[in-house]
Write a protein that holds these residues in place. Structure first.
Motif, mmCIF file in Angstrom:
data_model
loop_
_atom_site.group_PDB
_atom_site.id
_atom_site.type_symbol
_atom_site.label_atom_id
_atom_site.label_comp_id
_atom_site.label_asym_id
_atom_site.label_seq_id
_atom_site.Cartn_x
_atom_site.Cartn_y
_atom_site.Cartn_z
ATOM 1 N N PHE A 44 0.846 -1.188 0.000
ATOM 2 C CA PHE A 44 0.000 0.000 0.000
ATOM 3 C C PHE A 44 0.883 1.239 0.000
ATOM 4 C CE2 PHE A 44 -2.867 3.136 2.020
ATOM 5 C CZ PHE A 44 -3.871 3.101 1.059
ATOM 6 N N LEU A 45 1.499 1.574 -1.142
ATOM 7 C CA LEU A 45 2.341 2.746 -1.275
ATOM 8 C C LEU A 45 1.659 3.810 -2.128
ATOM 9 C CD1 LEU A 45 5.770 0.969 -1.822
ATOM 10 C CD2 LEU A 45 4.860 1.933 0.294
ATOM 11 N N LEU A 46 1.463 3.497 -3.373
ATOM 12 C CA LEU A 46 0.787 4.401 -4.289
ATOM 13 C C LEU A 46 -0.218 3.616 -5.096
ATOM 14 C CD1 LEU A 46 3.729 6.599 -5.645
ATOM 15 C CD2 LEU A 46 2.015 7.265 -3.967
ATOM 16 N N SER A 47 -1.319 4.246 -5.381
ATOM 17 C CA SER A 47 -2.326 3.609 -6.229
ATOM 18 C C SER A 47 -1.902 3.720 -7.686
ATOM 19 C CB SER A 47 -3.684 4.265 -6.009
ATOM 20 O OG SER A 47 -3.625 5.634 -6.375
ATOM 21 N N GLU A 48 -2.579 2.986 -8.528
ATOM 22 C CA GLU A 48 -2.243 3.012 -9.952
ATOM 23 C C GLU A 48 -2.509 4.382 -10.550
ATOM 24 O OE1 GLU A 48 -0.754 0.779 -11.644
ATOM 25 O OE2 GLU A 48 -0.680 -0.683 -10.008
ATOM 26 N N GLU A 49 -3.541 5.057 -10.061
ATOM 27 C CA GLU A 49 -3.846 6.392 -10.580
ATOM 28 C C GLU A 49 -2.765 7.391 -10.207
ATOM 29 O OE1 GLU A 49 -5.844 4.459 -8.995
ATOM 30 O OE2 GLU A 49 -7.415 3.962 -10.464
ATOM 31 N N GLU A 50 -2.237 7.268 -8.960
ATOM 32 C CA GLU A 50 -1.170 8.162 -8.541
ATOM 33 C C GLU A 50 0.134 7.892 -9.270
ATOM 34 O OE1 GLU A 50 -2.618 9.002 -3.953
ATOM 35 O OE2 GLU A 50 -1.091 7.490 -4.380
ATOM 36 N N LYS A 51 0.383 6.617 -9.583
ATOM 37 C CA LYS A 51 1.595 6.290 -10.330
ATOM 38 C C LYS A 51 1.561 6.843 -11.743
ATOM 39 C CE LYS A 51 2.603 2.030 -7.801
ATOM 40 N NZ LYS A 51 2.759 0.563 -7.902
ATOM 41 N N GLN A 52 0.369 6.923 -12.344
ATOM 42 C CA GLN A 52 0.243 7.422 -13.701
ATOM 43 C C GLN A 52 0.060 8.932 -13.762
ATOM 44 O OE1 GLN A 52 0.810 5.526 -16.235
ATOM 45 N NE2 GLN A 52 0.976 3.646 -15.003
ATOM 46 N N ALA A 53 0.074 9.586 -12.611
ATOM 47 C CA ALA A 53 -0.117 11.037 -12.597
ATOM 48 C C ALA A 53 1.090 11.729 -13.225
ATOM 49 C CB ALA A 53 -0.321 11.527 -11.162
ATOM 50 N N PRO A 54 0.879 12.818 -13.971
ATOM 51 C CA PRO A 54 2.018 13.529 -14.602
ATOM 52 C C PRO A 54 3.025 14.056 -13.595
ATOM 53 C CG PRO A 54 -0.072 14.212 -15.569
ATOM 54 C CD PRO A 54 -0.416 13.383 -14.373
ATOM 55 N N LYS A 55 2.555 14.493 -12.424
ATOM 56 C CA LYS A 55 3.474 15.020 -11.416
ATOM 57 C C LYS A 55 4.424 13.938 -10.926
ATOM 58 C CE LYS A 55 3.504 17.515 -7.024
ATOM 59 N NZ LYS A 55 2.652 18.087 -5.942
ATOM 60 N N HIS A 56 3.893 12.734 -10.700
ATOM 61 C CA HIS A 56 4.738 11.626 -10.241
ATOM 62 C C HIS A 56 5.706 11.188 -11.330
ATOM 63 C CE1 HIS A 56 5.902 8.105 -7.975
ATOM 64 N NE2 HIS A 56 5.580 7.333 -8.997
ATOM 65 N N ILE A 57 5.276 11.184 -12.563
ATOM 66 C CA ILE A 57 6.153 10.781 -13.677
ATOM 67 C C ILE A 57 7.286 11.784 -13.850
ATOM 68 C CG2 ILE A 57 6.237 10.401 -16.161
ATOM 69 C CD1 ILE A 57 3.430 9.287 -15.992
ATOM 70 N N ASP A 58 6.982 13.083 -13.723
ATOM 71 C CA ASP A 58 8.034 14.094 -13.825
ATOM 72 C C ASP A 58 9.059 13.956 -12.703
ATOM 73 O OD1 ASP A 58 6.716 15.031 -16.012
ATOM 74 O OD2 ASP A 58 5.689 16.652 -14.945
ATOM 75 N N LEU A 71 9.888 11.156 -11.152
ATOM 76 C CA LEU A 71 10.737 9.998 -11.457
ATOM 77 C C LEU A 71 11.763 10.316 -12.530
ATOM 78 C CD1 LEU A 71 8.207 7.002 -11.437
ATOM 79 C CD2 LEU A 71 9.910 7.577 -9.714
ATOM 80 N N ASN A 72 11.349 11.065 -13.535
ATOM 81 C CA ASN A 72 12.292 11.410 -14.606
ATOM 82 C C ASN A 72 13.429 12.277 -14.090
ATOM 83 O OD1 ASN A 72 10.784 9.972 -16.467
ATOM 84 N ND2 ASN A 72 9.555 11.745 -17.059
ATOM 85 N N ARG A 73 13.116 13.195 -13.167
ATOM 86 C CA ARG A 73 14.184 14.030 -12.610
ATOM 87 C C ARG A 73 15.171 13.207 -11.803
ATOM 88 N NH1 ARG A 73 9.825 17.544 -11.427
ATOM 89 N NH2 ARG A 73 9.934 16.878 -9.232
ATOM 90 N N TRP A 74 14.662 12.241 -11.031
ATOM 91 C CA TRP A 74 15.552 11.393 -10.243
ATOM 92 C C TRP A 74 16.375 10.468 -11.121
ATOM 93 C CZ3 TRP A 74 17.167 11.871 -5.472
ATOM 94 C CH2 TRP A 74 16.409 12.607 -4.570
ATOM 95 N N ARG A 75 15.853 10.067 -12.253
ATOM 96 C CA ARG A 75 16.597 9.174 -13.143
ATOM 97 C C ARG A 75 17.682 9.911 -13.913
ATOM 98 N NH1 ARG A 75 11.253 6.062 -15.541
ATOM 99 N NH2 ARG A 75 10.875 4.715 -13.708
ATOM 100 N N GLN A 76 17.568 11.198 -14.045
ATOM 101 C CA GLN A 76 18.566 11.943 -14.799
ATOM 102 C C GLN A 76 19.892 12.045 -14.062
ATOM 103 O OE1 GLN A 76 16.776 15.704 -15.685
ATOM 104 N NE2 GLN A 76 15.379 14.865 -17.226
ATOM 105 N N TRP A 77 19.858 12.099 -12.716
ATOM 106 C CA TRP A 77 21.098 12.247 -11.956
ATOM 107 C C TRP A 77 22.032 11.048 -12.095
ATOM 108 C CZ3 TRP A 77 23.155 16.516 -10.304
ATOM 109 C CH2 TRP A 77 22.343 17.625 -10.049
ATOM 110 N N PRO A 78 21.556 9.793 -11.924
ATOM 111 C CA PRO A 78 22.482 8.664 -12.136
ATOM 112 C C PRO A 78 23.047 8.615 -13.541
ATOM 113 C CG PRO A 78 20.540 7.943 -10.940
ATOM 114 C CD PRO A 78 20.258 9.324 -11.408
ATOM 115 N N LEU A 79 22.214 8.911 -14.536
ATOM 116 C CA LEU A 79 22.710 8.902 -15.906
ATOM 117 C C LEU A 79 23.761 9.992 -16.119
ATOM 118 C CD1 LEU A 79 19.358 8.322 -17.846
ATOM 119 C CD2 LEU A 79 21.150 6.646 -17.347
ATOM 120 N N PHE A 80 23.541 11.156 -15.504
ATOM 121 C CA PHE A 80 24.502 12.249 -15.652
ATOM 122 C C PHE A 80 25.836 11.887 -14.989
ATOM 123 C CE2 PHE A 80 26.400 16.095 -13.812
ATOM 124 C CZ PHE A 80 26.684 16.797 -14.979
#
Length: 402
Positions: free
Chosen positions: A99-113, A115-124
């Motif tokens: 019980f962390l996040l619902s499917e609707e919250e995972k698909q929300a644009p704010k949550h996706i943005d 995740l993308n910001r956090w993924r950019q740091w390891p790649l950088f």
């Protein structure tokens, strides 16, 4: 004589009439925990309530006020999303970890943005590290292939360190960072304990890694006075609380080393990093370190660079060794394994890194060598002087190991 009339049937002969007792037909299975042992029938008109016996204090247990422990799966009230049909609340079995996040919250644009910001740091960071290693590899390849040919380079290059004392750390920082030598320096220095001797300390690149709580005294030795001055300043800046238990000695590691007063049996730990490459007599240096180490429980720790596992890399090292030695004061193509074998010391552990060019060596002194050296030194001191007209060639103190 008169006769008493007979008692009509249906009337008891003795005693008053007993009221009827109505027993319940069955006891319900599910009852409240506080009155599970008691059953009180529902009173009705004209029917007496049967008596019951209250249990004693020894068998009666009052209901617990503590909340029940949560089970692995429990019913959680989850509100459905807005606009969805159905009841306002529904009970579904959910595990707490799921019980962390619902499917609707995972698909929300704010949550996706996010995740993308956090993924950019390891790649950088990975891209920057790959770029740095690539640039360093290209520069290393160019320096190896296009190395200038240097002639008449002396084997003893100790004077090079006097000239590069102030800027030595900046010159070797990038190379050691790319070869992960800083972590190996730290791991090797953390093994130090008791009375510690570090030979060829240089500018003190291991000073910040010393476990001072496990060290009784620390002796830093180097032949170069400018290098030793930098190490002294660095220790005073980084570990000032332990400065009064550190000794700085300016002398060559090839000369006899005198331990401090509290360590007459020898040093518990002798440490040397990148020292065999800069000495003209590496075998003699190792035997001298053995003579300064405590026989019972003493250890000699080395971190050196030398020949590789691969012949193609050894060919490049041999080709560029004169130019590197003339610039940095060390020969990086020495066979460290052969040097250790010729010294005769007992090998405890030996590991190699960076294509075999980085050597991690742990040695153990042989028993009896320290006493033999002291005996040889006493014989030389007690020998009477010889007249000038009859010179006699006296053997040096290290001839015992030749």
């Amino acid at each position: 004589m008169a006769k008493f009339p007979k008692v009509p049937r249906g009337i008891p002969k003795k005693g008053p009439a007993k009221p009827p007792v109505f027993a319940p037909k069955s006891i319900p299975k599910k009852t409240h925990p506080s009155n599970a042992h008691i059953f009180v029938p529902k009173a009705s008109q004209g029917q007496p309530i049967p008596s019951f016996k209250v249990p004693s204090h020894e068998t009666y247990r009052f209901p617990s006020t503590k909340p029940p422990k949560p089970s692995a799966y429990q019913d959680l009230e989850v509100s459905p999303p807005r606009g969805a049909r159905g009841p306002k609340t529904e009970k579904i079995p959910v595990h707490p970890r799921d019980f962390l996040l619902s499917e609707e919250e995972k698909q929300a644009p704010k949550h996706i943005d996010k995740l993308n910001r956090w993924r950019q740091w390891p790649l950088f960071v990975m891209g920057l590290a790959a770029f740095g290693m690539g640039v360093y590899g290209v520069q290393l390849y160019i320096s190896l292939v296009e190395a200038p040919e240097v002639e008449n380079v002396p084997y003893d290059l100790s004077d090079r360190f006097d000239k590069e004392a102030e800027g030595y750390d900046e010159k070797v920082d990038m190379a050691e960072l790319m070869l992960f030598l800083s972590s190996k320096r730290k791991a090797l220095t953390q093994k130090a304990k008791g009375h510690v001797l570090e030979v060829a300390v240089g500018t003190g690149r291991n000073i910040s890694y010393y476990p001072t709580k496990k060290c009784d005294t620390v002796t830093l030795l180097d032949q170069s006075a400018p290098m030793l001055a930098v190490a002294k300043r660095k220790w005073k800046d980084e570990q000032p609380e332990y400065f009064h238990r550190v000794f700085f000695k300016q002398q060559s590691g090839l000369d006899p080393i005198t331990p401090p007063h509290d360590a007459q049996d020898g040093y518990d730990t002798v440490l040397q990093t990148m020292g065999l490459c800069s000495t003209p007599e590496p075998v003699k240096l190792l035997r001298n370190l053995e003579a300064a180490t405590k026989e019972e429980g003493g250890q000699i720790l080395l971190l050196e660079h030398g020949k590789s596992h691969y012949e193609w890399l050894n060919t490049l090292l041999d080709k560029t060794a004169p130019a590197h030695a003339d610039q940095h004061g060390c020969w990086w193509n020495k066979d460290i394994g052969k040097i250790v074998e010729e010294s005769g010391l007992e090998v405890v552990n030996m590991q190699r890194y960076n294509f075999g060019t980085t050597w991690w060596v742990e040695l153990k002194p042989r028993k009896g060598m320290r006493s033999q050296q002291a005996k040889q030194a006493n014989l030389v001191v007690q020998k009477p002087p010889v007249a000038p007209d009859a010179p006699v060639a006296q053997k040096s103190w290290w001839t015992l190991w030749r």
